[in-house]
Design an enzyme around this catalytic site. Structure first.
Site, PDB file in Angstrom:
ATOM      1  N   GLU A  96      -2.025  -5.978   9.628  1.00  0.00           N
ATOM      2  CA  GLU A  96      -2.986  -5.136  10.323  1.00  0.00           C
ATOM      3  C   GLU A  96      -4.428  -5.538  10.024  1.00  0.00           C
ATOM      4  OE1 GLU A  96      -0.230  -1.151  10.467  1.00  0.00           O
ATOM      5  OE2 GLU A  96      -1.761  -1.246   8.930  1.00  0.00           O
ATOM      6  N   CYS A 109     -11.895  -5.288   8.859  1.00  0.00           N
ATOM      7  CA  CYS A 109     -11.176  -5.245   7.587  1.00  0.00           C
ATOM      8  C   CYS A 109      -9.906  -6.078   7.780  1.00  0.00           C
ATOM      9  CB  CYS A 109     -10.835  -3.787   7.281  1.00  0.00           C
ATOM     10  SG  CYS A 109      -9.821  -3.580   5.821  1.00  0.00           S
ATOM     11  N   CYS A 120       0.181  -0.571  -6.645  1.00  0.00           N
ATOM     12  CA  CYS A 120      -0.551   0.641  -7.041  1.00  0.00           C
ATOM     13  C   CYS A 120       0.194   1.856  -6.503  1.00  0.00           C
ATOM     14  CB  CYS A 120      -1.969   0.597  -6.501  1.00  0.00           C
ATOM     15  SG  CYS A 120      -2.865  -0.871  -7.060  1.00  0.00           S
ATOM     16  N   CYS A 123      -0.958   3.668  -3.146  1.00  0.00           N
ATOM     17  CA  CYS A 123      -1.283   2.859  -1.961  1.00  0.00           C
ATOM     18  C   CYS A 123      -0.038   2.556  -1.136  1.00  0.00           C
ATOM     19  CB  CYS A 123      -1.935   1.547  -2.401  1.00  0.00           C
ATOM     20  SG  CYS A 123      -2.177   0.364  -1.065  1.00  0.00           S
ATOM     21  N   CYS A 344      -8.382   3.415   4.482  1.00  0.00           N
ATOM     22  CA  CYS A 344      -8.013   2.668   3.277  1.00  0.00           C
ATOM     23  C   CYS A 344      -6.664   3.116   2.755  1.00  0.00           C
ATOM     24  CB  CYS A 344      -9.004   2.940   2.156  1.00  0.00           C
ATOM     25  SG  CYS A 344     -10.612   2.300   2.431  1.00  0.00           S
TER      26      CYS A 344
HETATM   27  N1  SAH Z   1      -5.823  -5.200  -2.831  1.00  0.00           N
HETATM   28  C1  SAH Z   1      -7.232  -5.129  -2.836  1.00  0.00           C
HETATM   29  C2  SAH Z   1      -7.826  -4.964  -1.464  1.00  0.00           C
HETATM   30  C3  SAH Z   1      -7.156  -4.013  -0.499  1.00  0.00           C
HETATM   31  S1  SAH Z   1      -7.078  -2.289  -0.897  1.00  0.00           S
HETATM   32  C4  SAH Z   1      -7.710  -4.021  -3.741  1.00  0.00           C
HETATM   33  O1  SAH Z   1      -6.906  -3.194  -4.149  1.00  0.00           O
HETATM   34  O2  SAH Z   1      -8.887  -4.013  -4.043  1.00  0.00           O
HETATM   35  C5  SAH Z   1      -8.654  -1.653  -0.453  1.00  0.00           C
HETATM   36  C6  SAH Z   1      -9.056  -0.339  -1.179  1.00  0.00           C
HETATM   37  O3  SAH Z   1      -8.291   0.790  -0.708  1.00  0.00           O
HETATM   38  C7  SAH Z   1      -8.808  -0.383  -2.693  1.00  0.00           C
HETATM   39  O4  SAH Z   1     -10.018  -0.059  -3.346  1.00  0.00           O
HETATM   40  C8  SAH Z   1      -7.791   0.726  -2.944  1.00  0.00           C
HETATM   41  O5  SAH Z   1      -8.007   1.302  -4.202  1.00  0.00           O
HETATM   42  C9  SAH Z   1      -8.057   1.659  -1.797  1.00  0.00           C
HETATM   43  N2  SAH Z   1      -6.936   2.534  -1.442  1.00  0.00           N
HETATM   44  C10 SAH Z   1      -5.624   2.252  -1.487  1.00  0.00           C
HETATM   45  N3  SAH Z   1      -4.901   3.311  -1.045  1.00  0.00           N
HETATM   46  C11 SAH Z   1      -5.794   4.275  -0.708  1.00  0.00           C
HETATM   47  C12 SAH Z   1      -5.676   5.586  -0.157  1.00  0.00           C
HETATM   48  N4  SAH Z   1      -4.498   6.084   0.164  1.00  0.00           N
HETATM   49  N5  SAH Z   1      -6.794   6.291   0.060  1.00  0.00           N
HETATM   50  C13 SAH Z   1      -8.015   5.766  -0.209  1.00  0.00           C
HETATM   51  N6  SAH Z   1      -8.191   4.522  -0.689  1.00  0.00           N
HETATM   52  C14 SAH Z   1      -7.093   3.784  -0.957  1.00  0.00           C
HETATM   53 FE1  SF4 Z   2      -3.147  -1.984  -5.039  1.00  0.00          FE
HETATM   54 FE2  SF4 Z   2      -2.823  -1.502  -2.433  1.00  0.00          FE
HETATM   55 FE3  SF4 Z   2      -4.828  -3.114  -3.247  1.00  0.00          FE
HETATM   56 FE4  SF4 Z   2      -2.266  -3.922  -3.396  1.00  0.00          FE
HETATM   57  S1  SF4 Z   2      -3.408  -3.446  -1.528  1.00  0.00           S
HETATM   58  S2  SF4 Z   2      -3.809  -4.105  -4.989  1.00  0.00           S
HETATM   59  S3  SF4 Z   2      -1.189  -2.033  -3.912  1.00  0.00           S
HETATM   60  S4  SF4 Z   2      -4.612  -0.930  -3.684  1.00  0.00           S
END
Ligand code: SAH
Ligand code: SF4
Length: 373
Positions: A96, A109, A120, A123, A344
């Site tokens: 996506e 993005c 995580c 996420c 996000c």
């Molecule tokens: N993997 C990388 C880049 C993609 S995630 C990283 O983690 O930095 C982009 C951002 O979305 C990250 O800062 C993550 O902490 C945040 N994120 C993930 N799940 C989320 C959610 N459900 N609500 C808000 N932010 C979220």
């Molecule tokens: Fe963590 Fe999601 Fe970023 Fe992967 S994409 S590093 S699981 S926040």
């Protein structure tokens, strides 16, 4: 004849390699540049489109190389102007990209992997596990397909409506380092999409050794997903912290080569009752002391089944207030595209094996890669 999979993908080749390939076919250098512009300025989807490239050269390329494209699978448009696209790769994976228009910029993005191995707990992408890395060509294709579609929709200036890029889609970009590096070179090239390094941000969950290398080898901006202020808290939310704990992560941030006036963006997802107290805010301010930083506060976008919630707006404001009082720049990220699950951490190839919405609410995060097929 070669199996197509064994042939190099023209879209994934660094400009120099493309030049060498064209030279090896006995062509003059300007042909390489012409080809590069078709691939990365105009975003050509096939060799047939390249009408001013001699037929003989196109045939020679067709016999020796491949040209990877992404196919638009879905397009969802939010009431706030956000557009989420799902792209289908040639091997049937879905990734996506999210378009976010603002008054002074048009940002895409982009995704760097199909899924993510970091896992995580909050996420949605993390719940899928990693299916595979994207190739350089598949990373830049998201930009080309988006630009072409935006031109069709009358958004921005043709042929390149997009002005900014953030690597905050699916995947951990620094875990796909080589492809990221080539993709950035292609995206910043003058003959290609020509993004300024000031307008490109790569976000990492804290892959410390790769952050150091990234700092040495590129000039684009860095964002770090911090999300917690103690190791215990961060271990529970982001398993990567067990490998690279806060002290190491922050040391890498302190050492990060910073261009004049540059700052690292720290993303901090606010999870109700988990990491959103005033003490967390105080600790955050203390951790960032001495680092040129700005904090992006992201109220959690709720995902069914993951067990986290978004804090009340007053709590978000109070958290921000503590940071600002400590002279830490802190902005609350606007929710964008929530109505289409484009916010996000809500990116997942819907209906795939790792999609908790398919599995029904209540199922916990999966570990490991989705089942094949
Ligand atoms: N993997 C990388 C880049 C993609 S995630 C990283 O983690 O930095 C982009 C951002 O979305 C990250 O800062 C993550 O902490 C945040 N994120 C993930 N799940 C989320 C959610 N459900 N609500 C808000 N932010 C979220
Ligand atoms: Fe963590 Fe999601 Fe970023 Fe992967 S994409 S590093 S699981 S926040």
């Amino acid at each position: 004849m070669d199996h197509p999979e064994a042939r190099p993908d023209l879209r994934s080749l660094p400009q120099e390699h493309l030049a060498a390939l064209v030279a090896s076919l006995g062509e003059r250098p300007f042909r390489a540049r012409q080809l590069f512009r078709w691939l990365h300025l105009k975003g050509a989807a096939s060799l047939d489109e390249m009408t001013d490239v001699p037929r003989a050269l196109r045939e020679a390329l067709a016999a020796r190389t491949d040209l990877v494209t992404l196919e638009r699978a879905t397009e969802q448009r939010s009431t706030d102007g956000t557009i989420k696209w799902t792209w289908r790769t040639r091997d049937g994976k879905l990734v996506e990209s999210v378009y976010m228009p603002e008054a002074d910029r048009r940002t895409l993005c982009v995704s760097s992997q199909v899924g993510c191995a970091v896992g995580c707990t909050f996420c949605l992408t993390g719940t899928m596990g990693l299916a595979r890395n994207l190739t350089p060509g598949e990373i830049v294709e998201q930009v080309h397909r988006a630009n072409r579609r935006l031109v069709e929709l009358g958004e921005g200036e043709a042929p390149r409506p997009l002005t900014n890029l953030v690597f905050m889609g699916m995947g951990e970009p620094l875990a796909n380092y080589r492809a990221l590096e080539i993709a950035l070179e292609l995206l910043l090239s003058e003959d290609g999409p020509n993004f300024s390094h000031r307008h490109v941000t790569v976000s990492t969950s804290g892959l410390v050794p790769m952050m150091r290398r990234f700092g040495e080898e590129t000039q684009v901006k860095l964002a770090v997903s911090l999300n917690a202020t103690t190791d215990a808290q961060r271990d529970a939310l982001m398993p990567i912290n067990r490998r690279y704990p806060l002290a190491e992560l922050l040391a890498a941030c302190r050492d990060f080569p910073m261009k004049q006036g540059r700052r690292i963006t720290f993303e901090y997802v606010l999870l109700g009752g988990v990491n959103d107290t005033l003490e967390d805010a105080e600790r955050l301010a203390r951790l960032l002391r001495g680092i040129p930083a700005k904090v992006n506060l992201i109220p959690y976008n709720e995902n069914p089944g993951l067990g986290f919630s978004s804090p009340a707006p007053e709590r978000v404001e109070a958290f921000q207030g503590v940071l600002v009082a400590r002279n830490v720049t802190a902005v609350v990220r606007k929710h964008r595209g929530r109505d289409i699950s484009a916010a996000c951490g809500q990116l997942v190839a819907e209906g795939g094996p790792g999609d908790p919405r398919r599995r029904g609410a209540g199922s916990g995060p999966l570990t490991g890669a989705p089942r094949p097929g």
